[in-house]
Design a protein around this motif. Structure first.
Motif, PDB file in Angstrom:
ATOM      1  N   PHE A 115       0.825  -1.210   0.000  1.00 18.53           N
ATOM      2  CA  PHE A 115       0.000   0.000   0.000  1.00 18.53           C
ATOM      3  C   PHE A 115       0.863   1.267   0.000  1.00 18.53           C
ATOM      4  N   VAL A 116       1.834   1.340   0.891  1.00 16.23           N
ATOM      5  CA  VAL A 116       2.668   2.548   0.987  1.00 16.23           C
ATOM      6  C   VAL A 116       3.515   2.709  -0.272  1.00 16.23           C
TER       7      VAL A 116
ATOM      8  N   ALA B 133       5.882  -1.390  10.208  1.00 24.73           N
ATOM      9  CA  ALA B 133       4.583  -2.008  10.510  1.00 24.73           C
ATOM     10  C   ALA B 133       3.922  -1.312  11.691  1.00 24.73           C
ATOM     11  N   SER B 134       4.705  -0.923  12.670  1.00 28.94           N
ATOM     12  CA  SER B 134       4.171  -0.229  13.848  1.00 28.94           C
ATOM     13  C   SER B 134       3.632   1.156  13.481  1.00 28.94           C
ATOM     14  N   GLU B 135       4.385   1.905  12.672  1.00 28.46           N
ATOM     15  CA  GLU B 135       3.933   3.232  12.235  1.00 28.46           C
ATOM     16  C   GLU B 135       2.652   3.118  11.411  1.00 28.46           C
ATOM     17  N   PHE B 136       2.605   2.123  10.534  1.00 28.45           N
ATOM     18  CA  PHE B 136       1.415   1.909   9.714  1.00 28.45           C
ATOM     19  C   PHE B 136       0.226   1.573  10.605  1.00 28.45           C
ATOM     20  N   ALA B 137       0.425   0.702  11.586  1.00 30.06           N
ATOM     21  CA  ALA B 137      -0.659   0.309  12.485  1.00 30.06           C
ATOM     22  C   ALA B 137      -1.187   1.500  13.281  1.00 30.06           C
ATOM     23  N   THR B 138      -0.288   2.371  13.700  1.00 28.70           N
ATOM     24  CA  THR B 138      -0.709   3.568  14.444  1.00 28.70           C
ATOM     25  C   THR B 138      -1.561   4.468  13.565  1.00 28.70           C
ATOM     26  N   ARG B 139      -1.117   4.719  12.341  1.00 25.94           N
ATOM     27  CA  ARG B 139      -1.885   5.579  11.438  1.00 25.94           C
ATOM     28  C   ARG B 139      -3.198   4.918  11.039  1.00 25.94           C
ATOM     29  N   PHE B 140      -3.169   3.618  10.810  1.00 23.89           N
ATOM     30  CA  PHE B 140      -4.381   2.869  10.474  1.00 23.89           C
ATOM     31  C   PHE B 140      -5.420   3.031  11.585  1.00 23.89           C
TER      32      PHE B 140
END
Length: 163
Positions: free
Chosen positions: A32-33, A47-54
């Motif tokens: 996606f990114v 993965a952690s940054e994506f999960a936070t933004r998600f």
């Protein structure tokens, strides 16, 4: 925010394997990114940054909808296209709502298949169903004809301040 329900097939698309659905947390691994980086500068997220933004986006419910297009029959399960709808709640028009379409991009290898058109049309349907009185977007002059095919008409001038 996650949904695996595909977009209803349009006339003539009943054999089309493409599913249009909401963004899922697992889409980080599906590119996606990286797909967004074909639109604008977009450094990778962990993965952690994506999960936070998600989680932040998901907390906005139907006021922030990100759709993705995928071909579940493909071996690599990459995201082929995406687009976003942000619903702005206004005081104008009796507390009306405006839909903002953003971040529409189709993978370079998947262009010419109508995926962007399908994503944009689905975003417009979602905005209509949410009670928006209009849907707007910004685009480059080169994309005017494309968005006209999606039902948009040129209106006004876009201006910006970047930081």
């Amino acid at each position: 925010m996650a949904s695996t329900s595909p977009e209803p097939a349009a006339a003539g698309e009943t054999n089309d394997p493409i599913h249009i659905r909401r963004l899922e947390l697992s889409d980080h691994e599906r590119g996606f990114v990286a797909l967004l980086s074909q639109l604008s500068a977009c450094p990778d997220l962990t993965a952690s940054e994506f999960a936070t933004r998600f989680a932040e986006v998901a907390a906005q419910g139907d006021d922030h909808v990100i759709l993705v297009a995928e071909d579940p029959s493909a071996s690599d399960l990459r995201i082929l296209a995406t687009g976003c709808l942000f619903v702005e709640r206004k005081f104008l028009r009796g507390g009306g709502k405006v839909g903002h379409v953003e971040d529409v991009v189709v993978d370079a290898a998947a262009r010419g298949r109508g995926l962007g058109l399908r994503v944009v049309r689905r975003l417009v349907e979602i905005a209509r169903d949410a009670g928006c009185y209009k849907v707007i977007l910004d685009c480059t002059p080169e994309l005017r004809a494309y968005y006209a095919r999606c039902g948009f008409v040129e209106k006004g001038v876009q201006m910006a301040v970047y930081f």
